[in-house]
Design an enzyme around this catalytic site. Structure first.
Site, short mmCIF file in Angstrom:
data_model
loop_
_atom_site.label_atom_id
_atom_site.label_comp_id
_atom_site.label_asym_id
_atom_site.label_seq_id
_atom_site.Cartn_x
_atom_site.Cartn_y
_atom_site.Cartn_z
N TYR A 1 11.31 8.85 1.36
CA TYR A 1 11.85 7.72 0.20
C TYR A 1 12.10 7.83 -0.87
O TYR A 1 12.53 6.90 -2.07
CB TYR A 1 10.45 7.05 0.22
CG TYR A 1 9.30 6.64 1.42
CD1 TYR A 1 10.24 5.33 1.71
CD2 TYR A 1 8.75 7.83 1.66
CE1 TYR A 1 9.77 4.43 2.95
CE2 TYR A 1 7.85 6.50 2.94
CZ TYR A 1 8.35 5.08 3.34
OH TYR A 1 7.52 5.40 4.25
N ALA B 1 2.80 -0.82 4.48
CA ALA B 1 3.27 -1.01 5.59
C ALA B 1 2.72 -2.41 6.45
O ALA B 1 2.49 -2.48 7.54
CB ALA B 1 2.15 -0.24 6.64
N GLU C 1 12.99 -9.79 0.96
CA GLU C 1 11.95 -8.20 1.59
C GLU C 1 12.23 -7.21 1.10
O GLU C 1 14.28 -7.11 1.79
CB GLU C 1 11.96 -9.21 2.77
CG GLU C 1 10.79 -7.24 3.17
CD GLU C 1 11.08 -7.80 5.11
OE1 GLU C 1 11.38 -8.40 5.98
OE2 GLU C 1 10.23 -6.76 5.86
N PRO D 1 0.39 -1.51 0.38
CA PRO D 1 0.28 -0.06 -0.23
C PRO D 1 0.77 1.26 0.01
O PRO D 1 2.27 1.50 0.65
CB PRO D 1 -0.80 0.03 1.38
CG PRO D 1 -0.27 -1.24 2.12
CD PRO D 1 1.08 -2.32 1.08
N ASN D 2 0.42 2.17 -0.79
CA ASN D 2 0.59 3.86 -0.51
C ASN D 2 1.80 3.49 -1.61
O ASN D 2 2.84 4.59 -2.06
CB ASN D 2 1.11 4.07 0.79
CG ASN D 2 -0.11 4.65 1.55
OD1 ASN D 2 -1.06 4.94 0.91
ND2 ASN D 2 -0.49 3.41 2.41
N ARG E 1 5.73 12.37 -2.61
CA ARG E 1 5.33 12.53 -0.96
C ARG E 1 6.43 12.07 -0.30
O ARG E 1 6.86 10.92 -1.02
CB ARG E 1 4.32 13.03 0.19
CG ARG E 1 2.62 13.26 -0.51
CD ARG E 1 2.25 13.39 0.08
NE ARG E 1 1.75 13.70 1.30
CZ ARG E 1 1.35 13.23 2.04
NH1 ARG E 1 0.09 12.49 2.23
NH2 ARG E 1 1.69 13.90 3.92
N HIS F 1 12.41 -3.39 1.29
CA HIS F 1 12.18 -1.18 2.17
C HIS F 1 13.74 -0.31 1.27
O HIS F 1 14.59 -1.04 1.34
CB HIS F 1 12.17 -1.03 3.10
CG HIS F 1 11.54 -2.89 4.37
ND1 HIS F 1 10.28 -2.41 3.33
CD2 HIS F 1 11.13 -3.93 4.46
CE1 HIS F 1 9.79 -3.08 4.87
NE2 HIS F 1 10.08 -4.50 4.94
N ASN G 1 8.45 -5.76 -0.78
CA ASN G 1 8.18 -4.92 -0.66
C ASN G 1 5.95 -4.49 -0.24
O ASN G 1 5.87 -4.16 -0.76
CB ASN G 1 8.57 -3.16 -0.94
CG ASN G 1 8.81 -1.83 -0.36
OD1 ASN G 1 8.11 -1.87 0.98
ND2 ASN G 1 9.05 -1.01 -0.42
N ARG H 1 13.74 3.26 12.27
CA ARG H 1 12.49 4.67 11.95
C ARG H 1 11.83 4.27 13.70
O ARG H 1 12.01 3.75 14.40
CB ARG H 1 11.54 4.65 11.20
CG ARG H 1 12.18 4.32 9.78
CD ARG H 1 11.58 4.30 8.22
NE ARG H 1 10.44 5.73 8.26
CZ ARG H 1 9.77 4.96 7.95
NH1 ARG H 1 9.80 4.31 6.90
NH2 ARG H 1 8.76 6.12 7.57
O1 CA2 Z 1 10.97 2.09 3.30
C1 CA2 Z 1 9.39 0.99 2.55
O2 CA2 Z 1 10.02 0.38 1.64
C2 CA2 Z 1 8.85 1.22 3.44
O3 CA2 Z 1 8.38 -0.47 3.56
C3 CA2 Z 1 7.66 1.58 3.21
C4 CA2 Z 1 6.31 1.70 3.70
C5 CA2 Z 1 6.17 1.77 5.62
O4 CA2 Z 1 5.09 1.62 6.28
C6 CA2 Z 1 6.96 0.81 5.65
O5 CA2 Z 1 7.63 1.01 7.20
C7 CA2 Z 1 8.72 0.87 5.37
C8 CA2 Z 1 5.88 3.20 3.19
C9 CA2 Z 1 5.02 2.75 2.16
C10 CA2 Z 1 4.46 4.72 1.91
O6 CA2 Z 1 4.88 5.25 1.02
C11 CA2 Z 1 4.27 6.60 0.55
C12 CA2 Z 1 5.37 6.89 -0.95
C13 CA2 Z 1 4.69 8.73 -0.61
C14 CA2 Z 1 4.10 9.12 -0.07
C15 CA2 Z 1 2.90 8.71 0.97
C16 CA2 Z 1 3.86 7.28 1.55
#
Ligand code: CA2
Length: 148
Positions: free
Chosen positions: A25, A79, A100, A12-13, A20, A102, A76, A109
């Site tokens: 990221y 969340a 896996e 997700p996301n 953002r 990330h 990946n 974090r």
């Molecule tokens: O670091 C990673 O790749 C994560 O899997 C990214 C997830 C986070 O919940 C994990 O703890 C670590 C979140 C991805 C959300 O990505 C966004 C990108 C732009 C704007 C908002 C969220």
């Protein structure tokens, strides 16, 4: 798909990457990361199939389909990493290598990101290297398939 196909799954996301939170990221989009994965896969004679979903069940369906269609999974889970036991169980039923990935380093974090329910069913985890993580993950898949 074939036995040289690697299923890359994005949770997700991750479709919002590049829009953002670039300080967390990076500025690259999900397509940019996939291009890195595809370039690495070509070098190893592998193909990439990809699904991004904001829905746990869709990811479970894709993992189940990969049991017959794919040699390996790079995931990946976003969340979902931290609590999605249905993804854990689906991955546990997959016979090939699972990596896996990330973009950030969840261990550095918030405490709630320190738990991964995916890590116990993965061959390994690559975290904190941005797009390089996808290249490293495909390199790891190739090495594991070659030694299988
Ligand atoms: O670091 C990673 O790749 C994560 O899997 C990214 C997830 C986070 O919940 C994990 O703890 C670590 C979140 C991805 C959300 O990505 C966004 C990108 C732009 C704007 C908002 C969220």
């Amino acid at each position: 798909m074939s036995t040289r196909t690697v299923m890359v799954l994005s949770g997700p996301n991750l479709n919002l990457l590049g829009e953002r939170e670039p300080e967390v990221y990076g500025a690259n989009t999900l397509d940019d990361h996939l291009a890195v994965a595809r370039e690495a896969a070509t070098i190893h004679g592998l193909e990439i199939d990809h699904l991004q979903s904001n829905h746990e069940g869709e990811l479970v369906d894709a993992i189940q389909a990969a049991r017959t269609d794919c040699a390996a999974i790079v995931i990946n889970p976003g969340a979902f990493t931290h609590y999605a036991w249905a993804i854990h169980d689906a991955l546990a039923a997959f016979d090939g290598p699972i990596i896996e990935v990330h973009l950030s380093n969840p261990a550095a974090r918030e405490p709630w990101r320190h738990t991964s329910v995916v890590a116990p069913v993965a061959a390994g985890t690559i975290a904190g290297f941005g797009s390089d993580g996808y290249r490293l993950a495909i390199d790891a898949v190739a090495a594991l398939l070659a030694s299988a």
